[in-house]
Design a protein around this motif. Structure first.
Motif, PDB file in Angstrom:
ATOM      1  N   ASP A 375       0.880  -1.426   0.054  1.00 61.36           N
ATOM      2  CA  ASP A 375       0.031  -0.124  -0.046  1.00 61.36           C
ATOM      3  C   ASP A 375       0.823   1.336   0.086  1.00 61.36           C
ATOM      4  O   ASP A 375       0.420   2.345   0.320  1.00 61.36           O
ATOM      5  CB  ASP A 375      -0.986   0.016   1.172  1.00 61.36           C
ATOM      6  CG  ASP A 375      -0.330  -0.013   2.635  1.00 61.36           C
ATOM      7  OD1 ASP A 375       0.945  -0.160   2.456  1.00 61.36           O
ATOM      8  OD2 ASP A 375      -0.875   0.086   3.583  1.00 61.36           O
ATOM      9  N   VAL A 376       2.213   1.131  -0.370  1.00 64.31           N
ATOM     10  CA  VAL A 376       3.169   2.260  -0.117  1.00 64.31           C
ATOM     11  C   VAL A 376       3.859   2.116  -1.766  1.00 64.31           C
ATOM     12  O   VAL A 376       4.037   0.881  -2.244  1.00 64.31           O
ATOM     13  CB  VAL A 376       4.058   2.405   0.880  1.00 64.31           C
ATOM     14  CG1 VAL A 376       3.159   2.810   2.082  1.00 64.31           C
ATOM     15  CG2 VAL A 376       4.997   1.399   1.100  1.00 64.31           C
ATOM     16  N   ASP A 377       4.552   3.058  -1.969  1.00 61.86           N
ATOM     17  CA  ASP A 377       5.603   2.860  -3.179  1.00 61.86           C
ATOM     18  C   ASP A 377       6.584   2.141  -2.734  1.00 61.86           C
ATOM     19  O   ASP A 377       7.430   2.625  -1.712  1.00 61.86           O
ATOM     20  CB  ASP A 377       6.175   4.288  -3.511  1.00 61.86           C
ATOM     21  CG  ASP A 377       7.132   4.200  -4.744  1.00 61.86           C
ATOM     22  OD1 ASP A 377       7.150   3.234  -5.222  1.00 61.86           O
ATOM     23  OD2 ASP A 377       7.737   5.288  -4.962  1.00 61.86           O
ATOM     24  N   VAL A 378       6.889   0.959  -3.339  1.00 62.68           N
ATOM     25  CA  VAL A 378       8.062  -0.060  -3.131  1.00 62.68           C
ATOM     26  C   VAL A 378       9.198   0.049  -4.456  1.00 62.68           C
ATOM     27  O   VAL A 378       9.729  -0.825  -4.310  1.00 62.68           O
ATOM     28  CB  VAL A 378       7.368  -1.377  -2.861  1.00 62.68           C
ATOM     29  CG1 VAL A 378       6.743  -1.326  -1.574  1.00 62.68           C
ATOM     30  CG2 VAL A 378       6.797  -1.953  -4.034  1.00 62.68           C
ATOM     31  N   THR A 379       8.851   0.848  -5.378  1.00 64.89           N
ATOM     32  CA  THR A 379       9.667   0.462  -6.498  1.00 64.89           C
ATOM     33  C   THR A 379      11.045   0.730  -6.516  1.00 64.89           C
ATOM     34  O   THR A 379      11.876   0.062  -7.037  1.00 64.89           O
ATOM     35  CB  THR A 379       9.225   1.722  -7.612  1.00 64.89           C
ATOM     36  OG1 THR A 379       9.283   2.946  -6.993  1.00 64.89           O
ATOM     37  CG2 THR A 379       7.619   1.309  -8.046  1.00 64.89           C
ATOM     38  N   GLY A 380      11.394   1.710  -5.284  1.00 59.04           N
ATOM     39  CA  GLY A 380      12.892   1.832  -4.865  1.00 59.04           C
ATOM     40  C   GLY A 380      13.449   0.763  -4.345  1.00 59.04           C
ATOM     41  O   GLY A 380      14.764   0.697  -4.380  1.00 59.04           O
ATOM     42  N   ASN A 689       3.742   2.172  -8.006  1.00 54.50           N
ATOM     43  CA  ASN A 689       2.685   0.983  -7.863  1.00 54.50           C
ATOM     44  C   ASN A 689       1.462   1.544  -7.071  1.00 54.50           C
ATOM     45  O   ASN A 689       0.557   0.944  -6.949  1.00 54.50           O
ATOM     46  CB  ASN A 689       3.231  -0.008  -7.089  1.00 54.50           C
ATOM     47  CG  ASN A 689       3.766   0.276  -5.752  1.00 54.50           C
ATOM     48  OD1 ASN A 689       4.982   0.849  -5.788  1.00 54.50           O
ATOM     49  ND2 ASN A 689       3.215  -0.186  -4.672  1.00 54.50           N
ATOM     50  N   THR A 690       1.431   2.678  -6.629  1.00 50.89           N
ATOM     51  CA  THR A 690       0.142   3.428  -5.539  1.00 50.89           C
ATOM     52  C   THR A 690      -0.403   4.151  -6.640  1.00 50.89           C
ATOM     53  O   THR A 690      -1.799   4.488  -6.106  1.00 50.89           O
ATOM     54  CB  THR A 690       0.775   4.199  -4.368  1.00 50.89           C
ATOM     55  OG1 THR A 690       1.394   5.574  -5.039  1.00 50.89           O
ATOM     56  CG2 THR A 690       1.817   3.424  -3.685  1.00 50.89           C
ATOM     57  N   ASP A 691      -0.264   4.569  -7.826  1.00 52.88           N
ATOM     58  CA  ASP A 691      -0.907   5.543  -8.837  1.00 52.88           C
ATOM     59  C   ASP A 691      -1.923   4.697  -9.345  1.00 52.88           C
ATOM     60  O   ASP A 691      -1.608   3.723 -10.159  1.00 52.88           O
ATOM     61  CB  ASP A 691      -0.091   6.235  -9.575  1.00 52.88           C
ATOM     62  CG  ASP A 691       1.030   7.123  -8.613  1.00 52.88           C
ATOM     63  OD1 ASP A 691       0.580   7.569  -7.817  1.00 52.88           O
ATOM     64  OD2 ASP A 691       1.969   7.275  -9.357  1.00 52.88           O
ATOM     65  N   SER A 692      -3.369   5.076  -9.730  1.00 50.89           N
ATOM     66  CA  SER A 692      -4.106   4.611 -10.585  1.00 50.89           C
ATOM     67  C   SER A 692      -3.372   5.070 -11.804  1.00 50.89           C
ATOM     68  O   SER A 692      -3.143   6.183 -12.031  1.00 50.89           O
ATOM     69  CB  SER A 692      -5.456   5.086 -10.265  1.00 50.89           C
ATOM     70  OG  SER A 692      -5.748   6.348 -10.700  1.00 50.89           O
TER      71      SER A 692
END
Length: 819
Positions: A375-380, A689-692
């Motif tokens: 539910d958070v940005d994990v791309t990094g 990954n949090t963005d629609s």
């Protein structure tokens, strides 16, 4: 021996009883999973947690995810005792970061602006106030301090014990004295663990084994390229003037942090060049251990640090401690579901911030495990970003020396890692080097960043937050893209050949756009999860009915491949092959690109015969290349995918033919500035990954009417049905041409913060720094709302007037790309 009987089954087995493992177990239980077992080979905290310094700091990161994890962790540590009866030792004595040079002052002002946006109450204070709060500090050269009153310190052992107790109270079995010897799997998924005292079947395994995580993962074919290194702190004898109520003082420029310990001072160190420890493997029986300190190597760093608090030089040394901490190649943790094995999760490689992010990281991973996506940005920090060669002993031994040293370096936005380089070079590398290419690390590849023009004298790199010596070279390359023709090596892009009778159907299902229409056409699309948020941003080219070409960014290689692996049924007739290294990629871009390319091929490249989005194999000299008419720069252009063995032949032909046209080479700086002027997205940088897909402004690439639907369609339809969007990605352009934008600068509308810049560059055509910012309007967000407001961007504490737009600021009608 185990301190209690071993169960035969559990829903999840957490391996490792440090702060991270205990936090994951605690949060799994609090989110409803009661049937959880935590296994610790010796005693809780016996790896590295027991000797951690225990700093609890929310200041310092320009990652929203990291900042929120720090805030959550601080709050958790403050309330755990009330919940469990076990103290955490958390004391909000405050924290001060000092800057003693202009570049660090610039960095911390940028960081503090972003941290305040995230709710961290950080204040810039002068040297006198630093001295008042920490009376023994030498502030003669201090320019400013950055003070967070609510931060402080915690006891790492007490924190871990409180988390373990909280987990037990919710039903978790915490078992000490059990060594996990392996992980069982079947059909690509976890089925259980083997231990020295019996086996446990389970649905999920979480590897929180700290500095042993790499060795444990390797037994199951899991790549976790972390490496332990010597880490130091010194504790002085008692100093009567020291108060336990003083804040933690950190001075990265002097390699040290300072806090009270036992009536004296603890001086923690992050030296510029470290010493990796046990590259061949961490001993299995190493517990509560330390290593003999290397006074000769560390002496100069200790002396430099002590000058910040001079009284420490006259105090006796009670302890000079050396213990291991694990570090990763890019100073980001290894977190998430391993791409090699379903339901095998990892949380390791915390780069010495395990205590201050441990609570938040445990919550993030537990949510990910239970709900199937984070539910958070994990791309990094997603573990699937990493590469197997990074686990090579020589790589780890070489890169770790630099990665630990980076902790206290000034974090210049253009800095590139310098060690463990040269392992991945494109077929063009030597020719580009001869053309003056300055290379940077691009996911391990050597990627040309900019070029030294002919006749210009090389200059040593002087990193800064402003315009460096190559700024005019960058501008010339940018203008060549807009006005002439350039060659750009992008061989580092991730390339996949997807083949089989079911390939088109399956790719179409995981793609939001229709990628299975006309043969010989490229389609820009996003891959979504069931929640309708982004998992990939890429292109799919249909070569024929059973052959497709998928291209994503360099950082997304592992995620792209894993997404197909997880979403293609095992019985399907579809086969994915990573062909990244088999094909060089050379982009020919700019208004004169057709003229150049037409001069070296017999294929008809006219607009009628080769329109925008056309993809076709063409001849160039003795070579064949897949030619795709597409652009990431906002101009007429082509991407050439050339078999590696023919790549230099094609390059030489283009170089010779391009001389009459003024052909230039262009690097990644020009790529960034041109794509940012056009508002082109980059997954993992300005979208995540949090963005629609709608919030990201990519609804035009979604086909809601295609037969069979697509993964995430229901969520997209539901999002649209809710009415006008209130959160959207938009472009911001500074009206003052001087300041530079990079990342994390707060964006204000009518004086109120509404978001922040996610990625930025300098727009030479637009006349100023330009970025993409995610903005929350708290109401319908359209261009009328944008135009009705006064826009500013906060740059290092100063507000700079800006304009904002939903449409691309450069060529919004796409006329130039269809010339």
């Amino acid at each position: 021996m185990a301190d209690q009987p071993l169960p035969t089954h559990a829903r999840a087995v957490v391996i490792g009883g440090g702060v991270i493992g205990c936090s994951v177990a605690y949060h799994l239980a609090h989110l409803g999973w009661k049937d959880v077992v935590l296994l610790e080979r010796d005693r809780l905290t016996s790896g590295t947690t027991w000797h951690a310094a225990g700093l609890m700091v929310t200041f310092g990161s320009t990652s929203e995810t990291s900042t929120e994890m720090r805030k959550y962790t601080r709050d958790l540590y403050s309330r755990l005792e009330a919940e469990t009866g076990q103290a955490t030792g958390f004391r909000p004595v405050g924290f001060i970061e000092v800057a003693a040079d202009q570049d660090r002052l610039e960095e911390y002002r940028r960081v503090s602006a972003f941290n305040r946006l995230c709710g961290v109450d950080v204040h810039e204070i002068g040297p006198a106030e630093v001295k008042k709060l920490f009376p023994l500090a030498n502030v003669d050269d201090v320019l400013a301090g950055f003070y967070v009153k609510e931060d402080g310190r915690a006891d790492p052992v007490d924190v871990t014990m409180a988390l373990a107790k909280g987990a037990r109270l919710k039903g978790v079995k915490v078992i000490e004295g059990v060594s996990v010897t392996g992980v069982r799997s079947r059909s690509g998924a976890v089925t259980g663990v083997t231990t020295n005292q019996g086996d446990i079947t389970c649905d999920v395994v979480v590897n929180c084994a700290g500095m042993w995580a790499r060795q444990l993962g390797a037994k199951s074919g899991i790549n976790i390229p972390l490496q332990a290194a010597e880490h130091y702190y010194l504790i002085t004898e008692k100093i009567p003037e020291v108060s336990k109520d003083w804040p933690v003082l950190e001075d990265p420029g002097s390699y040290g942090y300072f806090r009270e310990e036992g009536g004296g001072l603890m001086i923690g160190l992050f030296e510029a060049k470290c010493a990796p420890w046990k590259v061949g493997g961490i001993p299995e029986d190493f517990s509560f251990g330390s290593m003999p300190p290397d006074w000769d190597r560390m002496g100069p760093y200790v002396e430099t640090a002590m000058k910040r608090v001079p009284i420490s030089m006259n105090a006796g040394v009670k302890t000079f401690f050396c213990g291991p901490e694990s570090f990763t190649p890019d100073l980001q943790p290894c977190v998430g579901e391993a791409p090699e094995l379903k339901n095998y999760f990892v949380a390791a490689g915390l780069n010495s911030i395990g205590i201050l992010t441990g609570g938040g990281l445990g919550r993030v991973l537990a949510h990910w495990i239970i709900n199937g996506r984070p539910d958070v940005d994990v791309t990094g920090f997603n573990i699937d970003r990493l590469h197997t060669y990074q686990s090579n002993p020589e790589y780890r031994a070489t890169r770790t020396v630099e990665s630990l040293g980076m902790v206290y370096q000034c974090h210049y936005p253009t800095r590139s890692m310098k060690t463990a380089r040269g392992a991945k070079t494109s077929a063009f590398h030597d020719r580009l080097a001869a053309q003056g290419a300055f290379f940077k690390d691009v996911s391990g590849w050597e990627g040309p960043d900019w070029y030294l023009p002919a006749g210009a004298q090389p200059q040593p790199e002087k990193l800064s937050w402003g315009r460096q010596h190559w700024f005019p070279y960058w501008e010339a390359e940018h203008r060549a893209v807009r006005e002439g023709v350039i060659l750009m090596d992008m061989s580092f892009m991730s390339k996949f050949l997807v083949q089989g009778r079911d390939a088109g159907r399956l790719l179409n299902f995981i793609s939001a756009n229709d990628v299975d229409k006309q043969t010989g056409m490229i389609t820009y699309t996003q891959w979504l999860n069931e929640g309708g948020t982004l998992e990939a941003d890429l292109t799919v080219t249909k070569l024929d009915d059973e052959k497709y070409w998928v291209v994503s960014s360099d950082t997304a290689l592992g995620h792209t491949q894993t997404w197909m692996k997880r979403n293609f049924p095992a019985a399907a007739h579809a086969f994915v092959t990573d062909v990244t290294s088999g094909y060089a990629q050379l982009n020919v871009q700019g208004p004169k690109s057709r003229e150049l390319l037409q001069s070296v091929t017999h294929a008809d490249l006219s607009n009628e015969a080769f329109p925008f989005r056309c993809a076709r194999e063409i001849d160039i000299g003795f070579a064949r290349a897949l030619c795709v008419r597409i652009t990431y720069l906002g101009e007429l252009g082509y991407e050439l995918y050339i078999p590696t063995e023919q790549a230099t032949h094609v390059y030489d032909r283009l170089l010779a033919a391009g001389k009459p046209l003024g052909l230039r080479h262009a690097g990644l700086k020009a790529l960034a500035s041109c794509r940012m002027e056009k508002g082109y997205r980059d997954y993992g940088h300005d979208i995540d990954n949090t963005d629609s897909v709608l919030e990201a402004g990519l609804g035009f690439a979604v086909d809601l009417k295609k037969p069979g639907g697509f993964l995430g369609k229901d969520a997209v339809v539901a999002k649209k049905a809710k009415g006008p969007l209130t959160r959207r990605l938009l472009q911001v352009l500074l009206k003052d041409p001087t300041p530079m934008l990079f990342h994390a600068e707060p964006v204000l509308r009518d004086g109120k913060a509404v978001g922040y810049v996610r990625a930025a560059s300098y727009g030479f055509t637009l006349g100023g720094a330009v970025g993409l910012a995610m903005v929350d309007a708290q109401g319908p967000l359209d261009q009328a709302w944008i135009d009705a407001g006064t826009w500013e961007v906060e740059v290092a504490g100063k507000r700079v007037a800006a304009s904002a737009s939903l449409k691309p600021l450069y060529d919004p009608e796409n006329k130039r790309i269809k010339l």
